[in-house]
Design an enzyme around this catalytic site. Structure first.
Site, PDB file in Angstrom:
ATOM      1  N   TRP A 187       6.590 -60.811  -8.147  1.00  0.00           N
ATOM      2  CA  TRP A 187       6.678 -61.758  -7.035  1.00  0.00           C
ATOM      3  C   TRP A 187       5.272 -62.290  -6.781  1.00  0.00           C
ATOM      4  O   TRP A 187       4.324 -61.504  -6.668  1.00  0.00           O
ATOM      5  CB  TRP A 187       7.204 -61.090  -5.754  1.00  0.00           C
ATOM      6  CG  TRP A 187       7.023 -62.012  -4.588  1.00  0.00           C
ATOM      7  CD1 TRP A 187       7.739 -63.151  -4.321  1.00  0.00           C
ATOM      8  CD2 TRP A 187       6.023 -61.917  -3.554  1.00  0.00           C
ATOM      9  NE1 TRP A 187       7.242 -63.776  -3.204  1.00  0.00           N
ATOM     10  CE2 TRP A 187       6.189 -63.045  -2.709  1.00  0.00           C
ATOM     11  CE3 TRP A 187       5.004 -61.008  -3.262  1.00  0.00           C
ATOM     12  CZ2 TRP A 187       5.382 -63.272  -1.597  1.00  0.00           C
ATOM     13  CZ3 TRP A 187       4.187 -61.236  -2.164  1.00  0.00           C
ATOM     14  CH2 TRP A 187       4.398 -62.356  -1.332  1.00  0.00           C
ATOM     15  N   GLU A 226      11.142 -62.436  -8.677  1.00  0.00           N
ATOM     16  CA  GLU A 226      11.639 -62.519  -7.298  1.00  0.00           C
ATOM     17  C   GLU A 226      11.300 -63.855  -6.646  1.00  0.00           C
ATOM     18  O   GLU A 226      10.134 -64.221  -6.507  1.00  0.00           O
ATOM     19  CB  GLU A 226      11.035 -61.377  -6.472  1.00  0.00           C
ATOM     20  CG  GLU A 226      11.520 -61.347  -5.026  1.00  0.00           C
ATOM     21  CD  GLU A 226      10.915 -60.195  -4.225  1.00  0.00           C
ATOM     22  OE1 GLU A 226      10.055 -59.458  -4.763  1.00  0.00           O
ATOM     23  OE2 GLU A 226      11.298 -60.048  -3.044  1.00  0.00           O
ATOM     24  N   LYS A 228      11.576 -66.758  -3.418  1.00  0.00           N
ATOM     25  CA  LYS A 228      11.392 -66.709  -1.966  1.00  0.00           C
ATOM     26  C   LYS A 228      11.564 -68.102  -1.388  1.00  0.00           C
ATOM     27  O   LYS A 228      11.356 -69.106  -2.071  1.00  0.00           O
ATOM     28  CB  LYS A 228       9.990 -66.164  -1.676  1.00  0.00           C
ATOM     29  CG  LYS A 228       9.743 -65.876  -0.215  1.00  0.00           C
ATOM     30  CD  LYS A 228       8.536 -64.976  -0.022  1.00  0.00           C
ATOM     31  CE  LYS A 228       8.302 -64.773   1.456  1.00  0.00           C
ATOM     32  NZ  LYS A 228       7.300 -63.761   1.733  1.00  0.00           N
ATOM     33  N   ASP A 259      16.041 -60.774  -2.839  1.00  0.00           N
ATOM     34  CA  ASP A 259      15.551 -60.131  -1.613  1.00  0.00           C
ATOM     35  C   ASP A 259      16.331 -60.756  -0.459  1.00  0.00           C
ATOM     36  O   ASP A 259      16.376 -61.981  -0.317  1.00  0.00           O
ATOM     37  CB  ASP A 259      14.041 -60.369  -1.472  1.00  0.00           C
ATOM     38  CG  ASP A 259      13.452 -59.668  -0.257  1.00  0.00           C
ATOM     39  OD1 ASP A 259      14.018 -59.818   0.853  1.00  0.00           O
ATOM     40  OD2 ASP A 259      12.415 -58.996  -0.396  1.00  0.00           O
ATOM     41  N   HIS A 262      14.899 -63.597   1.663  1.00  0.00           N
ATOM     42  CA  HIS A 262      14.273 -64.737   0.992  1.00  0.00           C
ATOM     43  C   HIS A 262      15.139 -65.971   0.874  1.00  0.00           C
ATOM     44  O   HIS A 262      14.961 -66.790  -0.024  1.00  0.00           O
ATOM     45  CB  HIS A 262      13.776 -64.304  -0.383  1.00  0.00           C
ATOM     46  CG  HIS A 262      12.597 -63.391  -0.307  1.00  0.00           C
ATOM     47  ND1 HIS A 262      11.806 -63.084  -1.382  1.00  0.00           N
ATOM     48  CD2 HIS A 262      12.054 -62.731   0.738  1.00  0.00           C
ATOM     49  CE1 HIS A 262      10.833 -62.257  -1.013  1.00  0.00           C
ATOM     50  NE2 HIS A 262      10.979 -62.021   0.278  1.00  0.00           N
ATOM     51  N   HIS A 286      16.274 -56.456  -3.470  1.00  0.00           N
ATOM     52  CA  HIS A 286      15.368 -55.955  -2.445  1.00  0.00           C
ATOM     53  C   HIS A 286      16.176 -55.939  -1.154  1.00  0.00           C
ATOM     54  O   HIS A 286      16.385 -56.978  -0.531  1.00  0.00           O
ATOM     55  CB  HIS A 286      14.130 -56.859  -2.300  1.00  0.00           C
ATOM     56  CG  HIS A 286      13.019 -56.444  -3.215  1.00  0.00           C
ATOM     57  ND1 HIS A 286      11.777 -57.014  -3.187  1.00  0.00           N
ATOM     58  CD2 HIS A 286      12.973 -55.461  -4.162  1.00  0.00           C
ATOM     59  CE1 HIS A 286      11.001 -56.421  -4.099  1.00  0.00           C
ATOM     60  NE2 HIS A 286      11.710 -55.489  -4.699  1.00  0.00           N
ATOM     61  N   ASP A 294      11.594 -63.853   7.291  1.00  0.00           N
ATOM     62  CA  ASP A 294      11.511 -62.735   6.344  1.00  0.00           C
ATOM     63  C   ASP A 294      10.658 -61.636   6.971  1.00  0.00           C
ATOM     64  O   ASP A 294       9.581 -61.299   6.502  1.00  0.00           O
ATOM     65  CB  ASP A 294      10.885 -63.256   5.038  1.00  0.00           C
ATOM     66  CG  ASP A 294      10.741 -62.164   3.992  1.00  0.00           C
ATOM     67  OD1 ASP A 294      11.545 -61.227   4.004  1.00  0.00           O
ATOM     68  OD2 ASP A 294       9.810 -62.258   3.170  1.00  0.00           O
ATOM     69  N   ASP A 296      11.030 -58.450   7.359  1.00  0.00           N
ATOM     70  CA  ASP A 296      10.981 -57.105   6.782  1.00  0.00           C
ATOM     71  C   ASP A 296      11.198 -55.991   7.792  1.00  0.00           C
ATOM     72  O   ASP A 296      10.464 -55.000   7.824  1.00  0.00           O
ATOM     73  CB  ASP A 296       9.672 -56.916   5.998  1.00  0.00           C
ATOM     74  CG  ASP A 296       9.629 -57.804   4.763  1.00  0.00           C
ATOM     75  OD1 ASP A 296      10.382 -57.531   3.828  1.00  0.00           O
ATOM     76  OD2 ASP A 296       8.869 -58.786   4.758  1.00  0.00           O
ATOM     77  N   ASP A 326      12.990 -53.029   0.446  1.00  0.00           N
ATOM     78  CA  ASP A 326      11.752 -53.767   0.691  1.00  0.00           C
ATOM     79  C   ASP A 326      11.630 -54.145   2.155  1.00  0.00           C
ATOM     80  O   ASP A 326      12.197 -55.137   2.592  1.00  0.00           O
ATOM     81  CB  ASP A 326      11.680 -55.023  -0.192  1.00  0.00           C
ATOM     82  CG  ASP A 326      10.352 -55.754  -0.009  1.00  0.00           C
ATOM     83  OD1 ASP A 326       9.403 -55.144   0.517  1.00  0.00           O
ATOM     84  OD2 ASP A 326      10.262 -56.935  -0.395  1.00  0.00           O
TER      85      ASP A 326
HETATM   86  C1  RNT Z   1       7.457 -60.621  -0.350  1.00  0.00           C
HETATM   87  C2  RNT Z   1       8.373 -59.972  -1.330  1.00  0.00           C
HETATM   88  C3  RNT Z   1       7.794 -58.820  -2.089  1.00  0.00           C
HETATM   89  C4  RNT Z   1       6.952 -57.921  -1.234  1.00  0.00           C
HETATM   90  C5  RNT Z   1       6.511 -56.654  -1.903  1.00  0.00           C
HETATM   91  C6  RNT Z   1       5.414 -55.992  -1.155  1.00  0.00           C
HETATM   92  O1  RNT Z   1       8.061 -61.535   0.435  1.00  0.00           O
HETATM   93  O2  RNT Z   1       9.531 -59.581  -0.679  1.00  0.00           O
HETATM   94  O3  RNT Z   1       8.817 -58.135  -2.712  1.00  0.00           O
HETATM   95  O4  RNT Z   1       7.600 -57.582  -0.056  1.00  0.00           O
HETATM   96  O5  RNT Z   1       6.196 -56.915  -3.201  1.00  0.00           O
HETATM   97 ZN    ZN Z   2      10.930 -58.407  -1.805  1.00  0.00          ZN
END
Ligand code: RNT
Ligand code: ZN
Length: 419
Positions: A187, A226, A228, A259, A262, A286, A294, A296, A326
């Site tokens: 990513w 990955e 986004k 993810d 994303h 993820h 996003d 997290d 993640d």
């Molecule tokens: C970032 C991505 C990625 C990170 C990690 C730390 O938006 O989700 O996967 O969260 O690599």
């Molecule tokens: Zn991620």
């Protein structure tokens, strides 16, 4: 009655009830036993890593909160993950980022990393019965800026290409030594804050960089890319969008990483599973919880995670799905955060495995749509949690809310002593 006996009794009742609907609960438990989650090491220390202490997290991602007890060195990351893993039933994997190398206090730039910097992690994984996955790290570095692999400047691109090839070699070494292919997830945050008129240029730069990176064939790696939607400070353009990486993954037979944070805020990830799996051999997830962006947040058992699990199981794709977590919440006990999110993911998978799918499919094939909807509703309230508690006890992990006090104890005995 002992906890074990109580759990067993509830489980036996659940097994009988599921059997009425044609579901073999014992088989679901067996299937869940085969699922390894990849625990993301960066939840222990808010994505700091050990390259340069106190370095700023960049790349449009952010960990918010300052709950005490953050891991300060590799030893603490390891013991935190061991603690979390002891409260997550089953056998799992750990996902490392390139910034978590064992650099022994030396300055090792990203284009210099080698498998030897991760040997102590490999040894630790072996000792603890864990497998490893790996991620190249494009963020939090003087050369990160807004662009890395897509940069206009060839030298900058070459630096990151070198880094990423080295990262894949490290993953290969992990896979080789541990006897299980390591997922390498790529990513990069490349994008821009404001309108860009050269989208095609940046995307073709990224494609050319990826071609160089993946030209190196490594037998013990499963590659993933990955996408986004946007990063903070990089809101107007993301080079590695979903279309970009989906095209790349399909064309090159590698995995796309989905993810959950994303995509557009109301866009769900689950509906992508059955399409992607027709075009790529495997997928990587993820599992995350975006709140308005996003963000997290810690994964919980919500509809998004449940639907994702259902789609994987309904497509009979557990063996083709690599499930990584993640998120990085720095506002609560970080080990507790691991356990909540991992157990929530397992609960979703278990519910999916316990779905009365044969009957549901029969209804659907017959056009009995009321019956299908009614059974889906009833299935929500079946005793899947009794089956999950049994799964915990079977694996020597504390059932239900009992793990809370164990996390409290770890906080008191270990985390609170870190300044
Ligand atoms: C970032 C991505 C990625 C990170 C990690 C730390 O938006 O989700 O996967 O969260 O690599
Ligand atoms: Zn991620």
């Amino acid at each position: 009655m002992s906890t074990e006996a109580k759990v067993k009794k509830a489980y036996d009742e659940a097994v009988a009830r599921y059997a009425e609907l044609g579901v073999d609960a014992a088989k679901a438990v067996e299937a869940l036993q085969q699922v390894s989650l990849s625990l993301h090491c960066w939840q222990t220390d808010d994505v700091s890593g050990f390259e340069n202490a106190g370095g700023q997290l960049t790349g449009g991602i952010q960990a918010t909160g300052s709950y005490p007890g953050k891991a300060r060195n590799i030893g603490e990351v390891k013991s935190d993950i061991e603690k979390a893993a002891s409260l997550i039933p089953g056998r799992h994997r750990v996902s490392l980022h390139a910034i978590y190398g064992d650099f022994g206090g030396q300055k090792v730039d990203r284009d210099q990393i080698e498998p030897k910097h991760f040997q102590s992690w490999i040894d630790w994984a072996k000792e603890n019965g864990l497998k490893l996955d790996f991620n190249s790290t494009s963020f939090s570095h003087p050369k990160s800026g807004d662009m890395t692999l897509a940069h206009r400047d060839r030298d900058v691109r070459e630096f990151w290409i070198e880094h990423t090839i080295r990262s894949r070699r490290i993953a290969d070494e992990m896979g080789k030594q541990l006897g299980a292919k390591a997922c390498h997830n790529l990513w990069v945050h490349d994008g821009s804050k404001d309108i860009t008129v050269d989208r095609y240029l940046y995307r073709s730069n990224l494609k050319t960089s990826l071609d160089k990176i993946f030209a190196v064939k490594l037998p013990n790696v499963k590659d993933a890319v990955e996408s986004k939607l946007f990063g903070t400070g990089l809101e107007s353009f993301t080079v590695g969008s979903h279309e970009f990486y989906m095209g790349y993954a399909v064309q090159n037979g590698i995995m796309a990483t989905l993810d959950m944070g994303h995509f557009h805020p109301t866009e769900e990830t689950y509906d992508k599973i059955s399409s992607l799996l027709l075009y790529t051999p495997e997928i990587m997830l993820h599992v995350s919880r975006p709140v308005r962006w996003d963000s997290d947040h810690v994964v919980i058992l919500n509809d998004s995670v449940l639907q994702l699990a259902q789609e994987i199981v309904r497509a009979d794709a557990l063996s083709r799905t690599n499930i990584g977590l993640d998120y990085f919440d720095a506002s609560i006990n970080r080990i507790g955060a691991y356990v909540i999110g991992s157990r929530a993911t397992q609960k979703a998978l278990l519910q999916a495995l316990l779905e009365p799918i044969a009957l549901l499919r029969q209804y659907e094939a017959n056009g009995q749509n009321f019956e299908r909807l009614a059974l889906l509703e009833e299935a929500k309230a079946l005793s899947w949690s009794a089956v999950y508690d049994y799964f915990c006890v079977k694996n020597g992990a504390l059932p239900a809310e009992e793990y809370i006090k164990e996390i409290q104890r770890y906080e008191k005995d270990v985390l609170s002593k870190r300044s």
